[in-house]
Scaffold this active site. Sequence first.
Site, PDB file in Angstrom:
ATOM      1  N   TYR A 167       1.291  -1.040   0.023  1.00 23.28           N
ATOM      2  CA  TYR A 167       0.212   0.095   0.059  1.00 23.28           C
ATOM      3  C   TYR A 167       0.873   1.518  -0.647  1.00 23.28           C
ATOM      4  CZ  TYR A 167      -4.587  -2.441   0.534  1.00 23.28           C
ATOM      5  OH  TYR A 167      -5.671  -3.255   0.011  1.00 23.28           O
ATOM      6  N   LYS A 219       1.683 -14.514   5.147  1.00 23.68           N
ATOM      7  CA  LYS A 219       2.242 -15.183   4.614  1.00 23.68           C
ATOM      8  C   LYS A 219       3.472 -15.014   4.319  1.00 23.68           C
ATOM      9  CE  LYS A 219       0.200 -17.467   0.809  1.00 23.68           C
ATOM     10  NZ  LYS A 219      -0.049 -18.758   0.817  1.00 23.68           N
ATOM     11  N   ASP A 277      -4.355 -17.041   4.460  1.00 22.33           N
ATOM     12  CA  ASP A 277      -5.216 -17.203   3.523  1.00 22.33           C
ATOM     13  C   ASP A 277      -6.052 -18.731   5.503  1.00 22.33           C
ATOM     14  OD1 ASP A 277      -2.962 -18.483   3.113  1.00 22.33           O
ATOM     15  OD2 ASP A 277      -3.462 -19.801   1.350  1.00 22.33           O
TER      16      ASP A 277
END
Length: 482
Positions: free
Chosen positions: A128, A175, A208
Amino acid sequence: MTKHTITLIPGDGIGPEIADSTRKIIDATGLKIDWEVCEAGDAAFKKGIGTGVPNETIESLERNKIAIKGPLSTPVGYGEKSANVTLRKLFETYGNIRPIKEFLGVQTPYSGRNLDLVIVRENLEDLYAGIEYMQTPGVSECLKLISRKGSEKVIRLAFEFARSQNRKTVTCASKANIMKLTEGLFKRTFEDVAKDYPDIEAHHVIVDNAAHQLVKKPEQFDVLVMTNMNGDILSDLSSALVGGLGFAPGANIGDKYAIFEAVHGTAPKYAGTNTINPTALILSGVMMLRHIGAIEEANMIEEAITYTLGVDRYFTRDICPPKMTAKTTSEYTDCIIKNFGKKTETYQAREHKLMKLPKVSTRPDFVTVKDRKVVGFDLFVETVKKPKEVGVFFEALLEKTSFKLSCISTRGVKVYPTLKDLDDGADMLTVRVMAKDQSLDVIDCDITDILLQLGSEIRWTHVEKLNVFDGVLGYTKVHGEN
Ligand code: NAP
């Protein structure tokens, strides 16, 4: 009673309506607050202020240190950057705290499960930061920059927030299994920081799976901490568990400044209709009151919201069941005020202590090493040649230099030397060049010498040095590389 001066930015779209509602409710608690109403967003862009934030607003926040803001629309076709991002970056609000709490009376598939979890999202780094490049006309790149310092600050914030509310576990969702250096740094920092909070259980979950678990069994989570994009996505998902964006408050916390705002945007189609649900901003106000130590007033508002929804069954359009008439934003607001002091059986205020803000060194060289060297470099090149042809070219080019070709990859997969050609390539290859003598430190002019020898058919687009810090590789191996 202490008097507080707080910057109030009503914002765009539905912003002014929800800001009015929030201000009215906070004022009705009897707290003495001087509101400094300031502009940002659309009005500022239209005056030609490229950042969307006028100087007077910046000065007000610098003075007051605390602001509550309505949503700001992101400019399309004018202005440079989002005014929200400007505010976050200017005031270095590195942590975004987003509570997900079930309210009595709001029907969702999860009703009755007493959901009460918090997502803490890193607010300044990661994808971002918006650092993007076109590597070739057909290949784009976005840099995911994660710092040890930025990670440590937000992770400590998550633990401190957990302590302030007597919460028992903090879970890092990352992740790290795939992005071993960026998400991996976040996870490793989490594991280090967790040792300073022995009173709180620390867990890790792959992000996830966190998404899956949040839908399947959200009550297993207490506080979740994540990098910026993961946190943004999972907090929006989680808000839907308790009734949607109308119930998702947020706090942007920095070392010196705090900006409170709802998670949702300006919902322009509802602007001026007096139908929008103001709860998310009111609850952001509740977080702000706790932040300044007005815990009783904060709890009083929270319980009045519970009474309004659960007992009076006053619902705005977004959550109104089919056979009931939706209340307007102002009717809902007035009902909350009327319900100050009324008790519901189910409401129990959490324990709230003033949150201790983490103290993390501001030194730019936050991590130092004893030993470092550059052992090679990755050269990103634009070419439509076959990897084998490019490989042979580089082997010949490097033969009489201090370098050798290690491998060629495309988007992380080794394509030279390889046993099998990939069918579907792109016009960008990454050529991994290593020093023949791995004990030496590669110097810059050796790299630039190679760049100068590339012909016009192989354009270099980007060079990345391969560092080794204290014996640890500062780069990942290409898929298939030894
Ligand atoms: P949005 O404004 O959050 O609205 C999306 C939808 O969410 C609305 O159409 C509405 O759903 C629902 N919603 C939002 N706020 C609600 C509330 N208070 N009560 C009930 N329902 C609510 O998202 P967007 O349409 O993607 O973005 C509009 C603008 O806001 C954009 O310019 C965006 O950049 C900006 N934005 C600003 C912020 C911020 O200032 N922090 C955050 C996000 C977006 P239904 O249509 O189903 O009724």
